[in-house]
Design a protein around this motif. Structure first.
Motif, PDB file in Angstrom:
ATOM      1  N   THR A  12      -5.448   2.874  -7.257  1.00 21.30           N
ATOM      2  CA  THR A  12      -5.643   1.909  -6.171  1.00 21.30           C
ATOM      3  C   THR A  12      -4.665   2.137  -5.014  1.00 21.30           C
ATOM      4  O   THR A  12      -4.778   1.466  -3.985  1.00 21.30           O
ATOM      5  CB  THR A  12      -5.477   0.463  -6.679  1.00 21.30           C
ATOM      6  OG1 THR A  12      -4.138   0.295  -7.165  1.00 21.30           O
ATOM      7  CG2 THR A  12      -6.487   0.144  -7.764  1.00 21.30           C
ATOM      8  N   LEU A  13      -3.700   3.060  -5.205  1.00 27.62           N
ATOM      9  CA  LEU A  13      -2.671   3.348  -4.202  1.00 27.62           C
ATOM     10  C   LEU A  13      -1.904   2.083  -3.822  1.00 27.62           C
ATOM     11  O   LEU A  13      -1.684   1.790  -2.648  1.00 27.62           O
ATOM     12  CB  LEU A  13      -3.266   4.026  -2.968  1.00 27.62           C
ATOM     13  CG  LEU A  13      -3.907   5.380  -3.213  1.00 27.62           C
ATOM     14  CD1 LEU A  13      -4.517   5.922  -1.941  1.00 27.62           C
ATOM     15  CD2 LEU A  13      -2.899   6.369  -3.786  1.00 27.62           C
TER      16      LEU A  13
ATOM     17  N   LYS B 157      12.699  11.010  -2.090  1.00 25.35           N
ATOM     18  CA  LYS B 157      13.401  12.060  -2.839  1.00 25.35           C
ATOM     19  C   LYS B 157      12.458  12.695  -3.853  1.00 25.35           C
ATOM     20  O   LYS B 157      12.587  13.870  -4.172  1.00 25.35           O
ATOM     21  CB  LYS B 157      14.629  11.489  -3.540  1.00 25.35           C
ATOM     22  CG  LYS B 157      15.746  11.132  -2.584  1.00 25.35           C
ATOM     23  CD  LYS B 157      16.925  10.559  -3.318  1.00 25.35           C
ATOM     24  CE  LYS B 157      18.010  10.129  -2.331  1.00 25.35           C
ATOM     25  NZ  LYS B 157      19.117   9.451  -2.994  1.00 25.35           N
ATOM     26  N   VAL B 158      11.508  11.907  -4.366  1.00 27.09           N
ATOM     27  CA  VAL B 158      10.523  12.401  -5.320  1.00 27.09           C
ATOM     28  C   VAL B 158       9.434  13.183  -4.585  1.00 27.09           C
ATOM     29  O   VAL B 158       9.080  14.292  -4.966  1.00 27.09           O
ATOM     30  CB  VAL B 158       9.878  11.228  -6.109  1.00 27.09           C
ATOM     31  CG1 VAL B 158       8.743  11.723  -6.980  1.00 27.09           C
ATOM     32  CG2 VAL B 158      10.936  10.512  -6.937  1.00 27.09           C
ATOM     33  N   GLU B 159       8.908  12.579  -3.540  1.00 24.34           N
ATOM     34  CA  GLU B 159       7.825  13.196  -2.759  1.00 24.34           C
ATOM     35  C   GLU B 159       8.109  12.934  -1.277  1.00 24.34           C
ATOM     36  O   GLU B 159       7.873  11.827  -0.783  1.00 24.34           O
ATOM     37  CB  GLU B 159       6.483  12.593  -3.163  1.00 24.34           C
ATOM     38  CG  GLU B 159       5.323  13.268  -2.505  1.00 24.34           C
ATOM     39  CD  GLU B 159       3.992  12.711  -2.956  1.00 24.34           C
ATOM     40  OE1 GLU B 159       3.176  12.447  -2.080  1.00 24.34           O
ATOM     41  OE2 GLU B 159       3.778  12.536  -4.168  1.00 24.34           O
ATOM     42  N   PRO B 160       8.639  13.933  -0.560  1.00 26.62           N
ATOM     43  CA  PRO B 160       9.074  13.725   0.821  1.00 26.62           C
ATOM     44  C   PRO B 160       8.015  13.182   1.775  1.00 26.62           C
ATOM     45  O   PRO B 160       8.356  12.504   2.738  1.00 26.62           O
ATOM     46  CB  PRO B 160       9.518  15.119   1.255  1.00 26.62           C
ATOM     47  CG  PRO B 160       9.885  15.812  -0.009  1.00 26.62           C
ATOM     48  CD  PRO B 160       8.926  15.268  -1.040  1.00 26.62           C
ATOM     49  N   ASP B 161       6.749  13.429   1.521  1.00 22.02           N
ATOM     50  CA  ASP B 161       5.711  12.955   2.447  1.00 22.02           C
ATOM     51  C   ASP B 161       5.076  11.642   2.020  1.00 22.02           C
ATOM     52  O   ASP B 161       4.061  11.262   2.580  1.00 22.02           O
ATOM     53  CB  ASP B 161       4.659  14.041   2.682  1.00 22.02           C
ATOM     54  CG  ASP B 161       3.924  14.413   1.414  1.00 22.02           C
ATOM     55  OD1 ASP B 161       4.431  14.151   0.316  1.00 22.02           O
ATOM     56  OD2 ASP B 161       2.817  14.994   1.532  1.00 22.02           O
ATOM     57  N   CYS B 162       5.641  10.950   1.047  1.00 18.95           N
ATOM     58  CA  CYS B 162       5.057   9.669   0.622  1.00 18.95           C
ATOM     59  C   CYS B 162       5.288   8.611   1.697  1.00 18.95           C
ATOM     60  O   CYS B 162       6.203   8.711   2.505  1.00 18.95           O
ATOM     61  CB  CYS B 162       5.627   9.209  -0.707  1.00 18.95           C
ATOM     62  SG  CYS B 162       7.149   8.275  -0.578  1.00 18.95           S
TER      63      CYS B 162
ATOM     64  N   LYS C 241       0.876  -1.170   0.000  1.00 16.27           N
ATOM     65  CA  LYS C 241       0.000   0.000   0.000  1.00 16.27           C
ATOM     66  C   LYS C 241       0.914   1.220   0.000  1.00 16.27           C
ATOM     67  O   LYS C 241       1.904   1.260   0.721  1.00 16.27           O
ATOM     68  CB  LYS C 241      -0.889  -0.009   1.246  1.00 16.27           C
ATOM     69  CG  LYS C 241      -1.925   1.085   1.247  1.00 16.27           C
ATOM     70  CD  LYS C 241      -2.861   0.906   2.439  1.00 16.27           C
ATOM     71  CE  LYS C 241      -3.999   1.880   2.369  1.00 16.27           C
ATOM     72  NZ  LYS C 241      -3.731   3.179   2.910  1.00 16.27           N
ATOM     73  N   ILE C 242       0.582   2.193  -0.837  1.00 16.04           N
ATOM     74  CA  ILE C 242       1.418   3.384  -0.961  1.00 16.04           C
ATOM     75  C   ILE C 242       0.546   4.619  -0.859  1.00 16.04           C
ATOM     76  O   ILE C 242      -0.610   4.607  -1.276  1.00 16.04           O
ATOM     77  CB  ILE C 242       2.204   3.346  -2.290  1.00 16.04           C
ATOM     78  CG1 ILE C 242       3.234   4.470  -2.360  1.00 16.04           C
ATOM     79  CG2 ILE C 242       1.281   3.381  -3.478  1.00 16.04           C
ATOM     80  CD1 ILE C 242       4.216   4.327  -3.503  1.00 16.04           C
ATOM     81  N   GLU C 243       1.096   5.644  -0.262  1.00 16.50           N
ATOM     82  CA  GLU C 243       0.383   6.915  -0.134  1.00 16.50           C
ATOM     83  C   GLU C 243       1.084   7.916  -1.046  1.00 16.50           C
ATOM     84  O   GLU C 243       2.242   8.264  -0.817  1.00 16.50           O
ATOM     85  CB  GLU C 243       0.445   7.376   1.315  1.00 16.50           C
ATOM     86  CG  GLU C 243      -0.600   8.388   1.676  1.00 16.50           C
ATOM     87  CD  GLU C 243      -0.595   8.633   3.168  1.00 16.50           C
ATOM     88  OE1 GLU C 243      -0.064   9.672   3.564  1.00 16.50           O
ATOM     89  OE2 GLU C 243      -1.111   7.767   3.907  1.00 16.50           O
ATOM     90  N   VAL C 244       0.384   8.343  -2.098  1.00 15.15           N
ATOM     91  CA  VAL C 244       0.960   9.267  -3.080  1.00 15.15           C
ATOM     92  C   VAL C 244      -0.112  10.275  -3.472  1.00 15.15           C
ATOM     93  O   VAL C 244      -1.288   9.941  -3.538  1.00 15.15           O
ATOM     94  CB  VAL C 244       1.530   8.488  -4.291  1.00 15.15           C
ATOM     95  CG1 VAL C 244       0.472   7.681  -4.986  1.00 15.15           C
ATOM     96  CG2 VAL C 244       2.225   9.404  -5.260  1.00 15.15           C
ATOM     97  N   ASP C 245       0.292  11.518  -3.699  1.00 11.73           N
ATOM     98  CA  ASP C 245      -0.668  12.603  -3.899  1.00 11.73           C
ATOM     99  C   ASP C 245      -1.142  12.817  -5.331  1.00 11.73           C
ATOM    100  O   ASP C 245      -2.216  13.358  -5.542  1.00 11.73           O
ATOM    101  CB  ASP C 245      -0.077  13.922  -3.382  1.00 11.73           C
ATOM    102  CG  ASP C 245       0.140  13.893  -1.880  1.00 11.73           C
ATOM    103  OD1 ASP C 245      -0.578  13.152  -1.191  1.00 11.73           O
ATOM    104  OD2 ASP C 245       1.032  14.611  -1.403  1.00 11.73           O
ATOM    105  N   CYS C 246      -0.328  12.460  -6.327  1.00  6.72           N
ATOM    106  CA  CYS C 246      -0.748  12.727  -7.707  1.00  6.72           C
ATOM    107  C   CYS C 246      -0.209  11.654  -8.643  1.00  6.72           C
ATOM    108  O   CYS C 246       0.739  10.945  -8.318  1.00  6.72           O
ATOM    109  CB  CYS C 246      -0.296  14.119  -8.150  1.00  6.72           C
ATOM    110  SG  CYS C 246       1.478  14.280  -8.348  1.00  6.72           S
ATOM    111  N   ALA C 247      -0.812  11.565  -9.816  1.00  6.15           N
ATOM    112  CA  ALA C 247      -0.430  10.554 -10.799  1.00  6.15           C
ATOM    113  C   ALA C 247       0.996  10.777 -11.297  1.00  6.15           C
ATOM    114  O   ALA C 247       1.740   9.816 -11.521  1.00  6.15           O
ATOM    115  CB  ALA C 247      -1.418  10.546 -11.955  1.00  6.15           C
ATOM    116  N   ASN C 248       1.393  12.026 -11.469  1.00  6.86           N
ATOM    117  CA  ASN C 248       2.750  12.316 -11.935  1.00  6.86           C
ATOM    118  C   ASN C 248       3.778  11.832 -10.914  1.00  6.86           C
ATOM    119  O   ASN C 248       4.787  11.236 -11.280  1.00  6.86           O
ATOM    120  CB  ASN C 248       2.914  13.810 -12.207  1.00  6.86           C
ATOM    121  CG  ASN C 248       4.264  14.127 -12.788  1.00  6.86           C
ATOM    122  OD1 ASN C 248       4.716  13.484 -13.723  1.00  6.86           O
ATOM    123  ND2 ASN C 248       4.926  15.118 -12.225  1.00  6.86           N
TER     124      ASN C 248
END
Length: 72
Positions: A37-38, A63-68, A6-13
């Motif tokens: 589906t995260l 490094k891509v998204e610090p809050d992931c 399970k992953i928490e990510v804010d946007c498709a990019n």
């Protein structure tokens, strides 16, 4: 060996960038991130410990998204 996380990510990019970062991590044979589906699917190369590899994947993704978050 294949595993799903399970992953928490804010946007498709960001999901695409995190997928690329995961693929470049040692021990990862293939990786896909589904923003809808995260979930992150990872196939590990032979001889690598999945837990250790995923710690490196998490560092690369941060490094891509610090809050992931990747729930191991």
């Amino acid at each position: 060996m294949k595993k799903t996380y399970k992953i928490e990510v804010d946007c498709a990019n960001c999901a695409n960038l995190m997928e690329d970062a995961a693929r470049k991590t040692a021990g990862v044979q293939s990786a896909t991130v589904n923003f809808m589906t995260l979930k992150m699917n990872v196939e590990f190369a032979d001889g690598y410990e999945p837990k250790a590899v995923m710690e490196d994947v998490l560092k690369a993704c941060k490094k891509v998204e610090p809050d992931c978050e990747i729930f191991l």
